[in-house]
Design a protein around this motif. Structure first.
Motif, PDB file in Angstrom:
ATOM      1  N   CYS A 149      10.423   5.888  -4.640  1.00 43.50           N
ATOM      2  CA  CYS A 149      10.764   5.783  -3.218  1.00 43.50           C
ATOM      3  C   CYS A 149      12.227   6.158  -2.978  1.00 43.50           C
ATOM      4  O   CYS A 149      13.115   5.850  -3.783  1.00 43.50           O
ATOM      5  CB  CYS A 149      10.514   4.367  -2.706  1.00 43.50           C
ATOM      6  N   VAL A 151      15.139   7.205   0.555  1.00 47.54           N
ATOM      7  CA  VAL A 151      15.422   6.911   1.958  1.00 47.54           C
ATOM      8  C   VAL A 151      14.392   7.563   2.870  1.00 47.54           C
ATOM      9  O   VAL A 151      14.091   7.064   3.959  1.00 47.54           O
ATOM     10  CB  VAL A 151      16.847   7.399   2.314  1.00 47.54           C
ATOM     11  N   SER A 153      11.292   7.746   2.310  1.00 48.68           N
ATOM     12  CA  SER A 153      10.027   7.011   2.274  1.00 48.68           C
ATOM     13  C   SER A 153       9.972   6.036   3.447  1.00 48.68           C
ATOM     14  O   SER A 153      10.994   5.722   4.073  1.00 48.68           O
ATOM     15  CB  SER A 153       9.891   6.248   0.956  1.00 48.68           C
ATOM     16  N   ARG A 154       8.777   5.570   3.724  1.00 43.09           N
ATOM     17  CA  ARG A 154       8.629   4.653   4.851  1.00 43.09           C
ATOM     18  C   ARG A 154       9.328   3.335   4.533  1.00 43.09           C
ATOM     19  O   ARG A 154       9.003   2.648   3.563  1.00 43.09           O
ATOM     20  CB  ARG A 154       7.151   4.416   5.138  1.00 43.09           C
ATOM     21  N   GLN A 155      10.284   2.986   5.371  1.00 36.40           N
ATOM     22  CA  GLN A 155      11.117   1.815   5.121  1.00 36.40           C
ATOM     23  C   GLN A 155      10.313   0.507   5.187  1.00 36.40           C
ATOM     24  O   GLN A 155      10.578  -0.419   4.419  1.00 36.40           O
ATOM     25  CB  GLN A 155      12.265   1.770   6.140  1.00 36.40           C
ATOM     26  N   TYR A 156       9.367   0.449   6.090  1.00 36.81           N
ATOM     27  CA  TYR A 156       8.586  -0.791   6.231  1.00 36.81           C
ATOM     28  C   TYR A 156       7.771  -1.065   4.977  1.00 36.81           C
ATOM     29  O   TYR A 156       7.645  -2.215   4.545  1.00 36.81           O
ATOM     30  CB  TYR A 156       7.669  -0.689   7.449  1.00 36.81           C
ATOM     31  N   ILE A 158       8.554  -0.173   1.898  1.00 36.67           N
ATOM     32  CA  ILE A 158       9.493  -0.635   0.868  1.00 36.67           C
ATOM     33  C   ILE A 158       9.850  -2.099   1.099  1.00 36.67           C
ATOM     34  O   ILE A 158       9.883  -2.901   0.156  1.00 36.67           O
ATOM     35  CB  ILE A 158      10.763   0.242   0.879  1.00 36.67           C
ATOM     36  N   LEU A 159      10.110  -2.452   2.343  1.00 37.02           N
ATOM     37  CA  LEU A 159      10.487  -3.826   2.669  1.00 37.02           C
ATOM     38  C   LEU A 159       9.386  -4.811   2.288  1.00 37.02           C
ATOM     39  O   LEU A 159       9.654  -5.856   1.673  1.00 37.02           O
ATOM     40  CB  LEU A 159      10.794  -3.929   4.164  1.00 37.02           C
ATOM     41  N   PHE A 191      17.770  -0.302  -4.078  1.00 41.37           N
ATOM     42  CA  PHE A 191      17.559  -0.480  -2.634  1.00 41.37           C
ATOM     43  C   PHE A 191      18.684  -1.286  -1.983  1.00 41.37           C
ATOM     44  O   PHE A 191      18.633  -1.546  -0.774  1.00 41.37           O
ATOM     45  CB  PHE A 191      16.215  -1.163  -2.384  1.00 41.37           C
ATOM     46  N   TYR A 196      19.934   2.406   2.956  1.00 41.53           N
ATOM     47  CA  TYR A 196      18.715   1.684   3.342  1.00 41.53           C
ATOM     48  C   TYR A 196      19.024   0.689   4.456  1.00 41.53           C
ATOM     49  O   TYR A 196      20.184   0.319   4.690  1.00 41.53           O
ATOM     50  CB  TYR A 196      18.117   0.968   2.130  1.00 41.53           C
ATOM     51  N   SER A 197      17.990   0.226   5.110  1.00 40.10           N
ATOM     52  CA  SER A 197      18.164  -0.711   6.227  1.00 40.10           C
ATOM     53  C   SER A 197      18.693  -2.052   5.725  1.00 40.10           C
ATOM     54  O   SER A 197      18.597  -2.385   4.537  1.00 40.10           O
ATOM     55  CB  SER A 197      16.826  -0.919   6.949  1.00 40.10           C
ATOM     56  N   ILE A 200      16.048  -4.256   3.994  1.00 32.36           N
ATOM     57  CA  ILE A 200      15.756  -3.857   2.614  1.00 32.36           C
ATOM     58  C   ILE A 200      16.894  -4.271   1.692  1.00 32.36           C
ATOM     59  O   ILE A 200      16.665  -4.779   0.581  1.00 32.36           O
ATOM     60  CB  ILE A 200      15.512  -2.334   2.542  1.00 32.36           C
TER      61      ILE A 200
END
Length: 231
Positions: A149, A151, A153-156, A158-159, A191, A196-197, A200
């Motif tokens: 994964c 940046v 990639s789908r952040q949700y 990963i979270l 991460f 990343y957010s 995350i």
């Protein structure tokens, strides 16, 4: 005058003058007066009936003589509860195994997001789900999904996967050490980077905090990885 034989036979059935047949048509007034003059007779009858009733085998005083009175009905309830618990555990294990089987890198990010959500809900609702996930070897496919994964990639997704990992390793030294042995530290800690957010990065920070707070071995492995990577 000599009586004949037939007259003698008839005489046997003849009425005597002193015989009383007044009771044929019911008790006479004198008899009723006699019964009314004995009020204790009715009470005696009631006492007799009460005594017979109290000696019945269904009475409370005779429970010690009843072989079934000592049987505890609680065993049936316990057995029923045990069966319900086994059925519930079997259904839960089947559901967890089905979710783990779908955790593949070939699955789409939307599907993986839903799978991780379902696992996270089960982890929050049932303490035994963690052991079921480990028994189904569910931690390794999660690491395999997180490893490539980026940046982009789908952040949700990963979270949610990071939340599942942190919930599984929470306060469990053995699982944390095994996660380090399979290379989990570099996969998760990447991460924590700024790209990343914040959500995350917080999950990655929670992972790092568990690594150096719970076990000396995991702390040493984390420090060794940092030195190897950054010098």
């Amino acid at each position: 005058m000599r009586r004949t034989r037939s007259s003698i036979e008839i005489q046997k059935f003849a009425e005597e003058d002193d015989e009383d047949f007044s009771d044929i048509f019911g008790p006479s007034s004198s008899t009723l007066e006699k019964q009314e003059s004995e009020p204790g007779s009715e009470d005696a009858g009631l006492m007799l009936m009460s005594k017979v009733s109290s000696n019945s085998w269904l009475g409370d005083d005779e429970d010690e003589d009843d072989p079934f009175a000592s049987m505890d009905p609680g065993w049936a309830e316990m057995d029923l509860e045990a069966n319900i618990a086994r059925d519930r555990h079997a259904r839960l294990a089947e559901k967890v195994e089905a979710l783990v089987r779908e955790l593949k890198t070939s699955e789409g990010e939307d599907e993986l997001s839903e799978l991780s959500e379902d696992l996270l809900v089960l982890l929050w609702e049932n303490d035994e789900v963690k052991d079921l996930i480990l028994g189904a070897h569910g931690l390794l496919p999660i690491l395999e999904i997180l490893e490539p994964c980026t940046v982009k990639s789908r952040q949700y997704m990963i979270l949610q996967l990071l939340k599942v990992v942190n919930a599984i390793i929470l306060d469990d030294v053995e699982i944390q050490e095994n996660l380090c042995f399979v290379g989990g530290i570099p996969i998760i800690t990447k991460f924590a980077a700024r790209q990343y957010s914040n959500e995350i990065r917080l999950e990655a920070a929670a992972f790092v905090r568990q690594m150096y707070q719970t076990s000396t071995l995991t702390l040493q492995m984390f420090v060794s990885w940092r030195i190897e990577r950054f010098g």
